[in-house]
Design an enzyme around this catalytic site. Structure first.
Site, PDB file in Angstrom:
ATOM      1  N   LYS A  15      32.243  37.505  44.197  1.00  0.00           N
ATOM      2  CA  LYS A  15      31.930  36.334  45.022  1.00  0.00           C
ATOM      3  C   LYS A  15      31.827  36.743  46.493  1.00  0.00           C
ATOM      4  O   LYS A  15      32.609  37.564  46.970  1.00  0.00           O
ATOM      5  CB  LYS A  15      33.063  35.321  44.784  1.00  0.00           C
ATOM      6  CG  LYS A  15      33.339  34.333  45.868  1.00  0.00           C
ATOM      7  CD  LYS A  15      34.508  33.430  45.523  1.00  0.00           C
ATOM      8  CE  LYS A  15      35.617  33.607  46.566  1.00  0.00           C
ATOM      9  NZ  LYS A  15      36.378  32.390  46.856  1.00  0.00           N
ATOM     10  N   LYS A  31      35.180  36.030  52.620  1.00  0.00           N
ATOM     11  CA  LYS A  31      35.525  36.646  53.903  1.00  0.00           C
ATOM     12  C   LYS A  31      36.507  37.794  53.710  1.00  0.00           C
ATOM     13  O   LYS A  31      36.653  38.621  54.594  1.00  0.00           O
ATOM     14  CB  LYS A  31      36.071  35.612  54.870  1.00  0.00           C
ATOM     15  CG  LYS A  31      37.332  34.964  54.400  1.00  0.00           C
ATOM     16  CD  LYS A  31      37.837  33.966  55.411  1.00  0.00           C
ATOM     17  CE  LYS A  31      39.027  33.236  54.847  1.00  0.00           C
ATOM     18  NZ  LYS A  31      38.728  32.315  53.764  1.00  0.00           N
ATOM     19  N   LYS A  74      44.920  36.320  45.054  1.00  0.00           N
ATOM     20  CA  LYS A  74      45.325  36.452  46.458  1.00  0.00           C
ATOM     21  C   LYS A  74      46.679  37.127  46.575  1.00  0.00           C
ATOM     22  O   LYS A  74      46.912  37.900  47.508  1.00  0.00           O
ATOM     23  CB  LYS A  74      45.347  35.087  47.162  1.00  0.00           C
ATOM     24  CG  LYS A  74      43.952  34.545  47.415  1.00  0.00           C
ATOM     25  CD  LYS A  74      43.909  33.444  48.455  1.00  0.00           C
ATOM     26  CE  LYS A  74      42.445  33.060  48.694  1.00  0.00           C
ATOM     27  NZ  LYS A  74      42.262  32.002  49.650  1.00  0.00           N
TER      28      LYS A  74
HETATM   29  N1  AQP Z   1      30.849  32.804  47.324  1.00  0.00           N
HETATM   30  C1  AQP Z   1      30.931  31.493  47.214  1.00  0.00           C
HETATM   31  N2  AQP Z   1      30.010  30.813  46.489  1.00  0.00           N
HETATM   32  C2  AQP Z   1      30.077  29.465  46.375  1.00  0.00           C
HETATM   33  N3  AQP Z   1      31.024  28.725  46.976  1.00  0.00           N
HETATM   34  C3  AQP Z   1      31.957  29.345  47.705  1.00  0.00           C
HETATM   35  N4  AQP Z   1      33.003  28.899  48.424  1.00  0.00           N
HETATM   36  C4  AQP Z   1      33.635  29.950  49.005  1.00  0.00           C
HETATM   37  N5  AQP Z   1      33.011  31.090  48.665  1.00  0.00           N
HETATM   38  C5  AQP Z   1      31.962  30.764  47.874  1.00  0.00           C
HETATM   39  C6  AQP Z   1      33.357  27.486  48.574  1.00  0.00           C
HETATM   40  O1  AQP Z   1      33.549  27.212  49.946  1.00  0.00           O
HETATM   41  C7  AQP Z   1      34.448  26.121  50.075  1.00  0.00           C
HETATM   42  C8  AQP Z   1      35.459  26.408  51.139  1.00  0.00           C
HETATM   43  O2  AQP Z   1      36.378  27.307  50.626  1.00  0.00           O
HETATM   44  P1  AQP Z   1      37.693  27.724  51.335  1.00  0.00           P
HETATM   45  O3  AQP Z   1      38.006  26.931  52.513  1.00  0.00           O
HETATM   46  O4  AQP Z   1      38.729  27.852  50.281  1.00  0.00           O
HETATM   47  O5  AQP Z   1      37.227  29.091  51.812  1.00  0.00           O
HETATM   48  P2  AQP Z   1      37.685  30.362  51.159  1.00  0.00           P
HETATM   49  O6  AQP Z   1      37.916  30.237  49.685  1.00  0.00           O
HETATM   50  O7  AQP Z   1      38.828  30.732  52.006  1.00  0.00           O
HETATM   51  O8  AQP Z   1      36.449  31.236  51.382  1.00  0.00           O
HETATM   52  P3  AQP Z   1      36.487  32.685  50.903  1.00  0.00           P
HETATM   53  O9  AQP Z   1      35.605  33.451  51.774  1.00  0.00           O
HETATM   54  O10 AQP Z   1      36.241  32.693  49.449  1.00  0.00           O
HETATM   55  O11 AQP Z   1      37.970  33.097  51.230  1.00  0.00           O
HETATM   56  P4  AQP Z   1      38.931  34.018  50.432  1.00  0.00           P
HETATM   57  O12 AQP Z   1      38.361  35.375  50.605  1.00  0.00           O
HETATM   58  O13 AQP Z   1      40.212  33.833  51.175  1.00  0.00           O
HETATM   59  O14 AQP Z   1      38.959  33.537  49.030  1.00  0.00           O
HETATM   60  C9  AQP Z   1      35.063  25.900  48.698  1.00  0.00           C
HETATM   61  O15 AQP Z   1      34.483  24.750  48.124  1.00  0.00           O
HETATM   62  C10 AQP Z   1      34.665  27.122  47.929  1.00  0.00           C
HETATM   63  O16 AQP Z   1      34.495  26.841  46.561  1.00  0.00           O
END
Ligand code: AQP
Length: 332
Positions: A195, A198, A112
């Site tokens: 993965k 978003k 990040k």
């Molecule tokens: N692609 C994925 N496959 C399986 N699990 C996933 N999670 C996120 N992406 C995947 C799981 O969702 C939960 C919530 O995660 P969060 O609140 O940390 O959301 P996030 O990480 O902000 O989601 P993103 O889209 O992955 O955001 P960025 O792009 O910011 O990293 C967690 O349990 C996570 O494991």
């Protein structure tokens, strides 16, 4: 009953399929077997630049989606992190036990911060996993349902719990990550080696639960597939098709092997068309439920206030014990 805690950030207007299949589906199921604490982690959401109005909207939208997915606020404790000040308070104590190098090894921070550019990276982003450890340890959770990307943070949580316990006396429970085997990582439809996230390079690879199902169907139809024609689960050599099979299998609640059998001799187009239908059948009623929760924000706020009150009862007890153990004088 064993206890479960998990959190999700209100950083988008909709959760995506990765969030749902990696984590939220397990949240719903684990209500049957565990005492559940589910938290909308708004403190985490400000570790990257954010818009206050959007955060408020997304926090309610997160609550509406969780209720619509089947989180029962009577059975489970559903709350917003900033409503329970003990999270930030315990975080400080844990930060004082975390090595600087140890926090610097977290791969999510590295990813990040590389994306943000060095001058925009905050200390909050750096200590994000320590706050996450506080979230979990406050509730003395046994299990934490998360996707594969959170495994390292869970390890850190366990290390910190163990360190605190051995230095100051047994206070915290060492939690286990509960990572689903099949859907631990849902992949981007346009880049099946990355993965689904978003912050993906292109929205075409991301399926949001609240997207218009026609838009999602189109994304599925244009998903990157693999060379060859056979519909079979081989994540190494056929990552695109395997990802579609995993999503299909989870949404339709049918083993991948059954799908392979059904689609023997058929083409990728057939698989995509049917998956789009399965997804539409899942999101259409879900979206209706979300809308009806969002129509009554006062009721949503009441549900969250009730959750926070119940969460605080547990969190304040654990924090008081931790404060005492580290030697803080209790207020007379
Ligand atoms: N692609 C994925 N496959 C399986 N699990 C996933 N999670 C996120 N992406 C995947 C799981 O969702 C939960 C919530 O995660 P969060 O609140 O940390 O959301 P996030 O990480 O902000 O989601 P993103 O889209 O992955 O955001 P960025 O792009 O910011 O990293 C967690 O349990 C996570 O494991």
């Amino acid at each position: 009953r064993p206890r479960v805690l998990s959190g999700i950030q209100p950083t988008a207007d909709s959760f995506h399929l990765g969030n749902y299949l990696g984590a939220l589906r397990q949240w719903v199921a684990m209500q049957e077997t565990h005492d559940a604490f589910y938290c909308i982690v708004d403190l985490h959401a400000i570790t990257i630049e954010h818009d206050p109005k959007a955060l408020r909207r997304r926090t309610r939208a997160a609550a509406a989606q969780l209720l619509a997915l089947g989180i029962d606020p009577e059975r489970s404790i559903l709350f917003v992190q900033s409503h329970v000040p003990e999270h930030a308070q315990l975080c400080w104590v844990l930060e004082c036990l975390t090595g600087f190098g140890e926090a610097g090894r977290m791969t999510q921070f590295k990813d990040k911060s590389a994306r943000q550019g060095a001058e925009r990276v905050t200390v909050g982003l750096f200590t994000y996993p320590v706050l996450q450890a506080a979230d979990i340890l406050l509730y003395r959770a046994d299990a934490v349902p998360v996707g594969e990307d959170q495994r390292q943070h869970l390890e850190l949580t366990r290390d910190l719990a163990q360190r605190f316990n051995s230095r100051f006396g047994k206070t915290f429970v060492l939690p286990e990550a509960y990572i689903p085997k099949e859907t631990a990582k849902v992949y981007d439809l346009q880049d099946p080696n990355a993965k689904m996230s978003k912050s993906a390079a292109t929205p075409a690879g991301l399926v949001d639960l609240l997207d218009d199902p026609r838009v999602s169907a189109k994304k599925i139809r244009s998903a990157v597939t693999d060379t060859g024609r056979e519909i079979s689960y081989h994540p190494e050599t056929k990552p695109g098709v395997s990802n579609l099979l995993v999503i299909y299998s989870a949404l339709a609640d049918r083993p991948v092997a059954d799908l392979e059998r059904d689609y023997a001799g058929k083409g990728y187009g057939d698989l995509k068309k049917d998956l789009a239908e399965v997804l539409t059948d899942f999101v259409t009623p879900l979206q209706q439920r979300v809308r009806s929760y969002l129509d009554d924000p006062a009721e949503l706020d009441k549900v969250l206030a009730h959750g926070a009150e119940r969460a605080r009862e547990v969190a304040s007890r654990t924090l008081a014990r931790a404060y005492d153990r580290v030697g803080f004088l209790s207020p007379a």
